[in-house]
Scaffold this motif. Structure first.
Motif, PDB file in Angstrom:
ATOM      1  N   GLY A   1       9.076  -8.654  11.439  1.00  0.00           N
ATOM      2  CA  GLY A   1       7.796  -9.181  10.987  1.00  0.00           C
ATOM      3  C   GLY A   1       6.694  -8.136  11.041  1.00  0.00           C
ATOM      4  O   GLY A   1       5.849  -8.051  10.158  1.00  0.00           O
ATOM      5  N   ILE A   2       6.673  -7.301  12.089  1.00  0.00           N
ATOM      6  CA  ILE A   2       5.639  -6.261  12.224  1.00  0.00           C
ATOM      7  C   ILE A   2       5.827  -5.200  11.141  1.00  0.00           C
ATOM      8  O   ILE A   2       4.864  -4.709  10.571  1.00  0.00           O
ATOM      9  N   SER A   3       7.062  -4.879  10.835  1.00  0.00           N
ATOM     10  CA  SER A   3       7.341  -3.898   9.787  1.00  0.00           C
ATOM     11  C   SER A   3       6.797  -4.363   8.440  1.00  0.00           C
ATOM     12  O   SER A   3       6.213  -3.580   7.694  1.00  0.00           O
ATOM     13  N   VAL A   4       6.963  -5.629   8.133  1.00  0.00           N
ATOM     14  CA  VAL A   4       6.481  -6.179   6.869  1.00  0.00           C
ATOM     15  C   VAL A   4       4.963  -6.153   6.848  1.00  0.00           C
ATOM     16  O   VAL A   4       4.346  -5.797   5.840  1.00  0.00           O
ATOM     17  N   MET A   5       4.335  -6.509   7.983  1.00  0.00           N
ATOM     18  CA  MET A   5       2.873  -6.501   8.059  1.00  0.00           C
ATOM     19  C   MET A   5       2.335  -5.083   7.872  1.00  0.00           C
ATOM     20  O   MET A   5       1.357  -4.872   7.169  1.00  0.00           O
ATOM     21  N   THR A   6       2.985  -4.112   8.504  1.00  0.00           N
ATOM     22  CA  THR A   6       2.562  -2.718   8.384  1.00  0.00           C
ATOM     23  C   THR A   6       2.714  -2.245   6.943  1.00  0.00           C
ATOM     24  O   THR A   6       1.842  -1.582   6.406  1.00  0.00           O
TER      25      THR A   6
ATOM     26  N   ASN B   1       2.683  -4.142   4.241  1.00  0.00           N
ATOM     27  CA  ASN B   1       1.664  -4.807   3.436  1.00  0.00           C
ATOM     28  C   ASN B   1       0.298  -4.156   3.637  1.00  0.00           C
ATOM     29  O   ASN B   1      -0.457  -3.975   2.680  1.00  0.00           O
ATOM     30  N   ALA B   2      -0.026  -3.819   4.873  1.00  0.00           N
ATOM     31  CA  ALA B   2      -1.309  -3.170   5.162  1.00  0.00           C
ATOM     32  C   ALA B   2      -1.374  -1.822   4.463  1.00  0.00           C
ATOM     33  O   ALA B   2      -2.414  -1.442   3.913  1.00  0.00           O
ATOM     34  N   HIS B   3      -0.260  -1.103   4.466  1.00  0.00           N
ATOM     35  CA  HIS B   3      -0.216   0.204   3.799  1.00  0.00           C
ATOM     36  C   HIS B   3      -0.396   0.042   2.289  1.00  0.00           C
ATOM     37  O   HIS B   3      -1.138   0.787   1.656  1.00  0.00           O
ATOM     38  N   GLN B   4       0.276  -0.951   1.711  1.00  0.00           N
ATOM     39  CA  GLN B   4       0.141  -1.204   0.276  1.00  0.00           C
ATOM     40  C   GLN B   4      -1.292  -1.599  -0.071  1.00  0.00           C
ATOM     41  O   GLN B   4      -1.838  -1.159  -1.081  1.00  0.00           O
ATOM     42  N   ASP B   5      -1.904  -2.426   0.776  1.00  0.00           N
ATOM     43  CA  ASP B   5      -3.290  -2.838   0.548  1.00  0.00           C
ATOM     44  C   ASP B   5      -4.232  -1.631   0.611  1.00  0.00           C
ATOM     45  O   ASP B   5      -5.130  -1.493  -0.220  1.00  0.00           O
ATOM     46  N   ALA B   6      -4.017  -0.766   1.597  1.00  0.00           N
ATOM     47  CA  ALA B   6      -4.859   0.425   1.733  1.00  0.00           C
ATOM     48  C   ALA B   6      -4.679   1.347   0.541  1.00  0.00           C
ATOM     49  O   ALA B   6      -5.659   1.901   0.014  1.00  0.00           O
TER      50      ALA B   6
END
Length: 60
Positions: free
Chosen positions: A2-7, A9-14
């Protein structure tokens, strides 16, 4: 997992945000360039109408 997916997604958003900021900056530069050209032409036209010697008066 779950943390990997969040990271990710955050990277893609940035990355997406950075691309948008870069595109906005480029558009602003284009706009400023066109605005400066417009103002220069406008000054020249008004000076010609008033018969002002712009080359003697330093206009920036």
């Amino acid at each position: 997992m779950g943390i990997s997916v969040m990271t990710e997604n955050a990277h893609q958003d940035a990355t997406r945000r950075n691309h948008l900021l870069e595109a906005a900056h480029e558009e602003m530069v284009k706009f400023e360039r066109k605005e400066n050209e417009f103002r220069k032409r406008d000054r020249q036209e008004r000076a010609a109408e008033l018969h002002l010697p712009l080359d003697v008066i330093k206009v920036h």
